[in-house]
Design an enzyme around this catalytic site. Structure first.
Site, PDB file in Angstrom:
ATOM      1  N   LYS A 110      -4.656 -20.563 -34.081  1.00  0.00           N
ATOM      2  CA  LYS A 110      -5.868 -21.142 -34.662  1.00  0.00           C
ATOM      3  C   LYS A 110      -6.926 -20.057 -34.837  1.00  0.00           C
ATOM      4  O   LYS A 110      -7.613 -20.007 -35.856  1.00  0.00           O
ATOM      5  CB  LYS A 110      -6.405 -22.280 -33.777  1.00  0.00           C
ATOM      6  CG  LYS A 110      -5.482 -23.491 -33.756  1.00  0.00           C
ATOM      7  CD  LYS A 110      -6.056 -24.676 -34.499  1.00  0.00           C
ATOM      8  CE  LYS A 110      -5.045 -25.749 -34.844  1.00  0.00           C
ATOM      9  NZ  LYS A 110      -4.324 -26.341 -33.717  1.00  0.00           N
ATOM     10  N   LYS A 189       7.201 -23.234 -40.307  1.00  0.00           N
ATOM     11  CA  LYS A 189       7.302 -24.481 -39.556  1.00  0.00           C
ATOM     12  C   LYS A 189       6.561 -25.588 -40.290  1.00  0.00           C
ATOM     13  O   LYS A 189       5.434 -25.359 -40.759  1.00  0.00           O
ATOM     14  CB  LYS A 189       6.690 -24.294 -38.162  1.00  0.00           C
ATOM     15  CG  LYS A 189       6.775 -25.523 -37.280  1.00  0.00           C
ATOM     16  CD  LYS A 189       5.781 -25.489 -36.132  1.00  0.00           C
ATOM     17  CE  LYS A 189       4.630 -26.430 -36.369  1.00  0.00           C
ATOM     18  NZ  LYS A 189       4.401 -27.480 -35.378  1.00  0.00           N
ATOM     19  N   LYS A 192       1.276 -30.473 -40.085  1.00  0.00           N
ATOM     20  CA  LYS A 192       0.173 -31.170 -40.753  1.00  0.00           C
ATOM     21  C   LYS A 192      -0.891 -30.175 -41.193  1.00  0.00           C
ATOM     22  O   LYS A 192      -1.550 -30.360 -42.201  1.00  0.00           O
ATOM     23  CB  LYS A 192      -0.488 -32.156 -39.783  1.00  0.00           C
ATOM     24  CG  LYS A 192       0.363 -33.293 -39.376  1.00  0.00           C
ATOM     25  CD  LYS A 192      -0.430 -34.168 -38.405  1.00  0.00           C
ATOM     26  CE  LYS A 192       0.470 -34.882 -37.438  1.00  0.00           C
ATOM     27  NZ  LYS A 192       0.506 -34.227 -36.096  1.00  0.00           N
TER      28      LYS A 192
HETATM   29  P1  ADP Z   1       1.702 -30.885 -36.379  1.00  0.00           P
HETATM   30  O1  ADP Z   1       2.084 -29.446 -36.107  1.00  0.00           O
HETATM   31  O2  ADP Z   1       2.272 -31.366 -37.642  1.00  0.00           O
HETATM   32  O3  ADP Z   1       0.220 -31.148 -36.255  1.00  0.00           O
HETATM   33  P2  ADP Z   1       1.882 -32.126 -33.789  1.00  0.00           P
HETATM   34  O4  ADP Z   1       1.297 -30.894 -33.173  1.00  0.00           O
HETATM   35  O5  ADP Z   1       1.080 -33.370 -33.736  1.00  0.00           O
HETATM   36  O6  ADP Z   1       2.369 -31.778 -35.265  1.00  0.00           O
HETATM   37  O7  ADP Z   1       3.278 -32.401 -33.111  1.00  0.00           O
HETATM   38  C1  ADP Z   1       3.784 -33.638 -32.691  1.00  0.00           C
HETATM   39  C2  ADP Z   1       5.191 -33.446 -32.192  1.00  0.00           C
HETATM   40  O8  ADP Z   1       6.037 -33.069 -33.287  1.00  0.00           O
HETATM   41  C3  ADP Z   1       5.325 -32.316 -31.170  1.00  0.00           C
HETATM   42  O9  ADP Z   1       6.310 -32.678 -30.230  1.00  0.00           O
HETATM   43  C4  ADP Z   1       5.770 -31.138 -31.977  1.00  0.00           C
HETATM   44  O10 ADP Z   1       6.483 -30.196 -31.221  1.00  0.00           O
HETATM   45  C5  ADP Z   1       6.649 -31.813 -33.013  1.00  0.00           C
HETATM   46  N1  ADP Z   1       6.694 -31.058 -34.258  1.00  0.00           N
HETATM   47  C6  ADP Z   1       5.690 -30.881 -35.135  1.00  0.00           C
HETATM   48  N2  ADP Z   1       6.088 -30.154 -36.187  1.00  0.00           N
HETATM   49  C7  ADP Z   1       7.392 -29.861 -35.964  1.00  0.00           C
HETATM   50  C8  ADP Z   1       8.387 -29.135 -36.673  1.00  0.00           C
HETATM   51  N3  ADP Z   1       8.119 -28.573 -37.850  1.00  0.00           N
HETATM   52  N4  ADP Z   1       9.615 -29.023 -36.152  1.00  0.00           N
HETATM   53  C9  ADP Z   1       9.912 -29.602 -34.956  1.00  0.00           C
HETATM   54  N5  ADP Z   1       9.011 -30.300 -34.240  1.00  0.00           N
HETATM   55  C10 ADP Z   1       7.778 -30.436 -34.719  1.00  0.00           C
END
Ligand code: ADP
Ligand code: TRP
Length: 321
Positions: A110, A189, A192
């Site tokens: 970040k 990766k 969001k």
């Molecule tokens: P984002 O990165 O989209 O904001 P979050 O941080 O809210 O997602 O993650 C919610 C869950 O989804 C966590 O357990 C995170 O490890 C998993 N996750 C998010 N993006 C991925 C991805 N691209 N591949 C695998 N797991 C993911």
């Protein structure tokens, strides 16, 4: 065994969230004591638009319920409805080494992206530790990006236990190799916050368009291709059995197949896969009052468990004079 995990309502939920966290959680509800929650306190670290946070929270609740999370078989709630977690965060802050928080990848990423490093962002992993330790969870299903956060949680739990005696269960991350890091349409990766997602409940046309824009290399149609280096292959694999994956890998290696064709197949698979859930979601979305009621009941259940841990912790540290 208690299985627990949370997800941020900071945007629309995508298939990386689904395959790494939501689907495993929904499966665990059959056999385990499941705690699943929407982490709106965490989302405050990046979302400053109140309407957006409210909407994101409701949408995440709708998504989970539509996808099969059963509030009668689990404890499903919104983090902010259980403010006890903030009290535990404060207590745990005193056992969270600054040097360790400074090394957290999500914090460093970040910063690298130009976010102003306020204290919320910095102590994000401590709030996450409180989320987990408050409920004495044994197993935490997550994607690979959360591995380090889980290590920080374990560290905090062990330090606290060493100081005050056995208080917390030291939890374990559960990361499935096949879904550890789902790539986004640009090959990074999927996240969001990167604008590279395939959303679970996307509309048909935009979804088709997005899938057609998944980045691939420029190998001509007739030439053999390497499935293991292809984002489209990685994405379509999520919707395939092992045999189907192998058959497709054979078609890649044989040559004569263009990426556009696999993208079309990916769209069709994804669209069909989520079809029944789309219908369920539309029904639920028509009665938000009902959904709020479900969430408030879930929070009441969670608070019952939280109160027991918190009373013990307050006693151990001497807050109950
Ligand atoms: P984002 O990165 O989209 O904001 P979050 O941080 O809210 O997602 O993650 C919610 C869950 O989804 C966590 O357990 C995170 O490890 C998993 N996750 C998010 N993006 C991925 C991805 N691209 N591949 C695998 N797991 C993911
Ligand atoms: N930090 C997690 C993420 O971004 C979300 C989260 C908050 C979480 N509290 C948690 C995950 C507790 C598992 C357990 O994905």
């Amino acid at each position: 065994m208690r299985v627990l995990s949370g997800i941020q309502p900071s945007g629309t939920l995508h298939i990386g969230n689904y395959f790494a966290m939501m689907q495993p959680m929904i499966r665990h509800q059959q056999e385990h004591d499941l705690f699943c929650f929407i982490v709106n306190y965490h989302a405050l670290t990046t979302v400053t638009d109140a309407a957006k946070l409210r909407e994101g929270t409701m949408n995440a609740c709708l998504d989970f319920l539509a996808l099969g999370l059963d509030p009668d078989k689990s404890t499903f709630y919104v983090q902010g409805d259980v403010p006890e977690v903030c009290e535990l965060t404060w207590i745990l802050n005193n056992h969270a080494p600054v040097a360790r928080l400074e090394l957290a990848h999500s914090y460093k990423d970040k910063l690298a992206k130009g976010f102003t490093p306020h204290n919320g962002l910095f102590s994000y992993p401590v709030l996450m530790a409180a989320d987990i330790l408050l409920y004495q969870a044994h197993v935490v299903p997550v994607g690979k990006d959360q591995k380090q956060h889980l290590e920080i949680t374990r560290d905090i739990a062990m330090r606290f236990n060493n100081t005050y005696g056995e208080t917390f269960v030291v939890p374990e991350a559960r990361i499935d190799e096949d879904t550890a890091t789902v790539p986004g349409i640009d090959g990074q990766k999927m996240s969001k916050s990167y604008g590279n997602t395939l959303d679970i409940f996307a509309e048909e046309k935009p979804l088709r368009k997005r899938i057609m824009s998944v980045v691939t290399d420029s190998t001509p149609v007739e030439e053999p291709k390497d499935p293991d280096k292809c984002n489209v292959y990685a994405l379509i694999s999520l919707f395939m059995t092992k045999d189907e994956r192998e058959e497709l890998a054979g078609r890649y290696r044989a040559g004569g197949m263009g990426y556009a064709q696999v993208k079309k197949e990916l769209f069709e698979r994804m669209w069909e896969y989520f079809k029944p859930y789309r219908e369920k979601r539309a029904q639920l979305a028509a009665d938000r009052g009902f959904v709020c009621e479900i969430m408030k009941k879930g929070a009441a259940k969670a608070r019952g468990v939280a109160a027991v841990t918190l009373a013990d912790v307050r006693h151990r540290v001497g807050l109950d004079y």
